[in-house]
Write an enzyme that holds these catalytic residues in place. Structure first.
Site, PDB file in Angstrom:
ATOM      1  N   CYS A  65      -5.573  10.882  25.097  1.00 17.67           N
ATOM      2  CA  CYS A  65      -5.998  11.383  26.456  1.00 17.67           C
ATOM      3  C   CYS A  65      -4.792  10.519  27.275  1.00 17.67           C
ATOM      4  CB  CYS A  65      -7.162  10.550  26.517  1.00 17.67           C
ATOM      5  SG  CYS A  65      -8.192  10.838  28.232  1.00 17.67           S
ATOM      6  N   CYS A 111       0.893  -1.332  -0.149  1.00 16.77           N
ATOM      7  CA  CYS A 111      -0.093  -0.106  -0.082  1.00 16.77           C
ATOM      8  C   CYS A 111       0.892   1.460  -0.188  1.00 16.77           C
ATOM      9  CB  CYS A 111      -0.889   0.068   1.289  1.00 16.77           C
ATOM     10  SG  CYS A 111      -1.782   1.542   1.489  1.00 16.77           S
TER      11      CYS A 111
END
Length: 375
Positions: free
Chosen positions: A346, A53
């Site tokens: 986070c 890819c």
């Protein structure tokens, strides 16, 4: 009815012409920009690699210090101006590939070869990871005889390394014609970070590479650990250095209380580094108020310094994030963040040390002052 048909035909033709002109203008603009880059950097050289890819191959090479640009495209087949649909369908003879424009004073062709081998499975002749078919095979395309000789020598070195149980089947070819891929494929990892991360994780690429090449840092543009700057101390040193909460979070994958931690509401300019190793992780320029009670960032300073792992604790499937060299548990990554990335890192305050902007130079982080230019 005939009049309406003629009108609709002319309308569709007009739209097609405008659309074609737009694409043509964009292509010309990109070619002019590349020509300008060469004018400003006449010593740049070009290398062409196929690693499955091209989103991943382009992303991997663009992070290398000395690489000015990496362009996704197609090569190896006979047809002219192939489209993604033609290539992805197989049978066109073309391969998804990337042309790498690099400064030989900063990175050599041999180094690019090393980076190539470390980001593919050269023993898989049926494609790469989840992408199957000849259009996803690994290949090195030569621009001159010197590149061929260096590539053949590097292949022999890889075969003798003992890394692989199966033969290397990477294709070696002289480059004939390279066709740029459609505009939406260029810099895909930047334009669509959430989709790219999801694709890359599910492809199994990084899991395979981590197993094959453990703890081997890439020559990243921001990764200075090749100079030995960051490392994880011994456990006894860590215990003496950290508070109980810092140790629980970084070494035992704990979580500090929301809204009751050091940096959740910190608005000062600066960078956040690993409390254990000191490696730079996040910048205040990417920090935002998420309402969760923990420091939240849209992206790291350098994604090469962040390791993502699947976390299945507490009957949930989450993405854990850790520091690369300190191996500290930092927090978790979610895809509900704001623009421009759509990501939310986070992070526990207990895993971080804050370096204010005005102290960066004195504390050895002067290179990161550029993050605050004009701010």
């Amino acid at each position: 009815m005939k009049t309406i048909s003629i009108f609709m035909t002319l309308l569709i033709l007009g739209i097609f012409i405008v659309y074609t002109d737009k694409n043509h203008n964009e292509l010309v603009a990109e070619q002019n920009a590349m020509m300008e880059t060469f004018k400003q950097n006449p010593d740049l050289k070009v290398a062409t690699f196929a690693g499955g890819c091209f989103w991943c191959t382009e992303s991997d090479f663009e992070k290398v210090d000395g690489v000015v640009e990496a362009v996704s495209g197609y090569t190896g087949g006979q047809s002219m101006n192939p489209t993604y649909g033609e290539v992805s369908g197989g049978g066109s003879g073309h391969i998804e590939a990337v042309q790498v424009y690099y400064d030989p004073q900063k990175v050599t062709y041999n180094q690019l070869l090393d980076i190539f081998w470390r980001h593919v499975n050269p023993t898989d002749g049926g494609g790469q990871f989840v992408d199957r078919g000849d259009q996803y095979q690994t290949a090195i395309f030569f621009h001159d005889n010197q590149q061929r000789q260096l590539a053949e020598a590097s292949k022999m070195k890889m075969e003798q390394s003992g890394k692989y149980k199966s033969p290397i089947v990477t294709v070696f070819k002289d480059l004939t014609k390279f066709y740029d891929a459609e505009k939406y494929h260029q810099d895909y990892y930047k334009k669509n970070p959430v989709r790219y991360k999801y694709y890359r994780w599910n492809s199994g690429r990084d899991q395979y590479l981590d197993k094959t090449w453990p703890k081997m840092p890439m020559n990243s543009k921001n990764d200075k650990n090749r100079q030995g700057m960051w490392s994880k101390p011994d456990q006894e040193v860590i215990k003496q250095k950290l508070t109980p909460m810092q140790y629980k979070v970084t070494q035992m994958e704990g979580t500090e209380p929301a809204f009751n931690n050091q940096f959740w509401d910190n608005k000062k300019a600066g960078i956040y580094v690993d409390i254990v190793s000191g490696e730079p992780l996040f910048s205040s320029t990417d920090k935002y108020k998420s309402g969760t009670g923990w420091p939240s960032f849209t992206r790291p300073i350098d994604s090469e310094l962040i390791v993502e792992k699947k976390d299945t604790k507490f009957f949930m499937v989450r993405t854990e994030v850790r520091s690369k060299y300190g191996d500290s548990h930092l927090g978790h990554l979610f895809d509900d963040g704001p623009a421009p990335t759509g990501l939310r890192y986070c992070i526990n305050s207990a895993s971080l040390r804050f370096i204010p902007k005005n102290e960066l130079k004195n504390k050895g982080y002067g290179d990161f002052l550029k993050l605050f230019a004009g701010k």
